[in-house]
Write an enzyme that holds these catalytic residues in place. Structure first.
Site, PDB file in Angstrom:
ATOM      1  N   TYR A 256     -30.969 -16.599  46.488  1.00  0.00           N
ATOM      2  CA  TYR A 256     -29.963 -16.061  47.606  1.00  0.00           C
ATOM      3  C   TYR A 256     -28.548 -15.509  46.794  1.00  0.00           C
ATOM      4  O   TYR A 256     -28.160 -14.394  46.908  1.00  0.00           O
ATOM      5  CB  TYR A 256     -29.526 -16.922  48.677  1.00  0.00           C
ATOM      6  CG  TYR A 256     -28.744 -16.763  49.712  1.00  0.00           C
ATOM      7  CD1 TYR A 256     -28.929 -15.638  50.785  1.00  0.00           C
ATOM      8  CD2 TYR A 256     -27.271 -17.251  49.706  1.00  0.00           C
ATOM      9  CE1 TYR A 256     -27.958 -15.617  51.943  1.00  0.00           C
ATOM     10  CE2 TYR A 256     -26.340 -16.943  50.678  1.00  0.00           C
ATOM     11  CZ  TYR A 256     -26.807 -16.122  51.712  1.00  0.00           C
ATOM     12  OH  TYR A 256     -25.807 -15.804  52.588  1.00  0.00           O
TER      13      TYR A 256
ATOM     14  N   SER B 168     -21.211 -13.905  49.575  1.00  0.00           N
ATOM     15  CA  SER B 168     -21.388 -15.224  49.977  1.00  0.00           C
ATOM     16  C   SER B 168     -20.784 -16.050  48.742  1.00  0.00           C
ATOM     17  O   SER B 168     -20.887 -15.560  47.692  1.00  0.00           O
ATOM     18  CB  SER B 168     -22.678 -15.718  50.291  1.00  0.00           C
ATOM     19  OG  SER B 168     -22.752 -17.206  50.140  1.00  0.00           O
TER      20      SER B 168
ATOM     21  N   LYS C  81     -27.185 -11.691  46.453  1.00  0.00           N
ATOM     22  CA  LYS C  81     -25.897 -11.203  47.171  1.00  0.00           C
ATOM     23  C   LYS C  81     -25.260 -10.601  45.871  1.00  0.00           C
ATOM     24  O   LYS C  81     -24.552  -9.531  46.003  1.00  0.00           O
ATOM     25  CB  LYS C  81     -25.159 -12.429  47.319  1.00  0.00           C
ATOM     26  CG  LYS C  81     -25.631 -12.822  49.025  1.00  0.00           C
ATOM     27  CD  LYS C  81     -25.481 -11.807  50.175  1.00  0.00           C
ATOM     28  CE  LYS C  81     -25.788 -12.458  51.385  1.00  0.00           C
ATOM     29  NZ  LYS C  81     -25.691 -11.342  52.679  1.00  0.00           N
TER      30      LYS C  81
END
Lengths: 334, 334
Positions: free
Chosen positions: A153, A125, A157
């Site tokens: 997050y 992402s 990732k």
């Protein structure tokens, strides 16, 4: 060939599944079986296709069996989203880090028993980027820009990118990481991602509903339409290793737009009454997270792969209207 | 205050322990207890100090107890070394990734029960850098150079950097990552690191023994002496968060030398007979790994912290001679 999509019942996973089933092949090899693993069962139209099989349940519990089953190609899309991970640290670790590790280890076990290394696309992402106050991001992100993620997050990732690279180097998988831009316009309901409003401010007015925008209108965002995002994932799994270029994650193409430009496109499609449905209510937390993501990208690598961003946001709004006729309940100007 | 050194019985850990005990304080606070966790018991001179306690055994099994015990500061040095991790993939994952995660989670549990977040220094490595053929490293590594590790060891170190950053952002620890340069001259026996020869080609001739150099004499390396390395670790734990500058890993200072310059320094200290003990036997695997590590660094951040590299390699050889008189068995010219 036999393919796996984790997160295969989600919006992107299901769209990817439909695209693969419609193509019928990948790299010229016929798609015989498409396994969709998710917490929830896949949509009915997918289950109606004889090539589709569902594996429903927590992915962490399914990894060993999926690895033993064996796949020619894997799209690993399953993920807890950004805001969830900020709220629940352990959920983020488990869903995004432990699960990816378990999946990679299960595929490794299969390869180490003599199977060919499966092609493996990891959906990372744009959220790996964030602005460390002491090391601010450059104005334009390049292929070799250092990610300094500012959310759990993004950290997870970025960590998984490293694992995918190393399992590939060792020959356990043939892995490639594609960093997805913010996908807009997503249909359906908000999904708990910090970026969710970037779909909501278009989707809700088109359904005659009010929407809240937590960032300022001049905020610029790197976006991609669902169609371009799926196109990118397929190009990345089909690319030769040489064309993909190394094992470092690839930033998928981004259209840079401001929130104001998004609303202008909405006005062009649905009139100023639609835009009037959007209320600005600043949220410092969301603004910090989303505002920390880079808005502009340059990439020689993705140009070599022939990947191009969407041309403009109006065409993205029209794509949404065409794909989701039942969700558009107001009269349009186009 | 109560401090923990993981890998505290190893060469760097024991040297750090001796330095801390001699200083008696850190940031002006008295060091009352120094816990050394390692697979092996600490050297006798350390155990003779009433402030020292040993926790002997696999670190992974000890993390929960260490977290519950509570520390004001932690130096996390324990690690499987690079060549070990290349030979045994699972050992690397367990020793370097799972163990660091378990340690961080144990410290997090303690902080979440109300304890103050401990200062935490993670010893990362220059090995996070490697030359991805498609994304070659710049000639001079800067503070924001993207690591593209080309070994499992480098991957695990880089992953743990991300975890340290995120656990810090969340307030579970007050973490700082220092990337150690290749430490030379290490005393004792080879330790299985790909870089081990960079100590061996000095240490063995000084002991009247033959040594093998697996890379070409023009190979350039980023080195730091043991003393400068320890100095760096202490400066990093003592720095304010503002002085450390963000949560991204800091490259400790490096002296750039060629293998030939190292041997010239050996000749200056011990004569050409000592250099004649070194036999060049190219090893493509080692040359690829070590040759992929960057040799030159610039860092505005470490200059702000007042950290400087060693001045020259001859002074590093003399540091070894002074610190290890019993290991030098040949006549010297100095």
């Amino acid at each position: 060939m036999k393919l796996l999509i984790t997160g295969g019942a989600g919006f992107l996973g299901a769209r990817l599944a439909r695209t693969l089933l419609a193509r019928g092949q990948l790299n010229g090899r016929k798609v015989n079986t498409l396994v969709l693993a998710d917490l929830f069962p896949p949509p009915a139209d997918l289950m109606a296709d004889a090539r589709v099989q569902a594996r429903t349940g927590a992915l962490l519990d399914q990894c060993a069996a999926l690895g033993a089953e064996g796949f020619d190609g894997v799209f690993h899309l399953a993920s807890a989203v950004s805001a969830e991970c900020e709220l629940d640290f352990e959920l983020g670790l488990r869903s995004n880090l432990d699960t990816t590790r378990a999946l990679l280890d299960a595929l490794r076990a299969h390869t180490q028993q003599g199977a060919a290394a499966p092609r493996f696309v990891f959906a990372s992402s744009v959220a790996v980027f964030g602005s460390d106050p002491a090391l601010p991001l450059p104005a334009v992100v390049q292929d070799d820009t250092l990610p300094t993620p500012q959310s759990s997050y993004g950290v997870h990732k970025f960590i998984c990118e490293q694992l995918v690279s190393d399992y590939t180097r060792k020959g356990f998988i043939d892995g490639r990481t594609a960093r997805l831009m913010t996908v807009s316009v997503r249909p359906g309901r908000p999904n708990g991602a910090a970026s969710g409003f970037l779909s909501g401010i278009i989707r809700e007015p088109l359904a005659g509903l009010d929407a809240v925008c937590p960032v300022a209108p001049e905020t610029r965002i790197a976006l991609a339409s669902p169609a371009r995002t799926i196109e990118g994932l397929i190009a990345v799994i089909e690319a030769s290793r040489e064309d993909f270029g190394g094992r470092t994650a690839l930033n998928l193409p981004a259209l840079t737009v401001s929130v104001q430009q998004m609303l202008d496109a909405l006005a062009a499609v649905a009139g100023p009454e639609a835009v009037a449905r959007v209320r600005f209510e600043p949220d410092a937390g969301v603004a910090r997270m989303v505002g920390g993501w880079p808005a502009r990208f340059e990439s020689a690598r993705r140009e070599r792969l022939g990947l191009r961003p969407d041309t403009d946001f109006k065409s993205i709004v029209l794509q949404y209207v065409q794909d989701n006729p039942a969700a558009v309940t107001i009269p349009l100007r186009v």
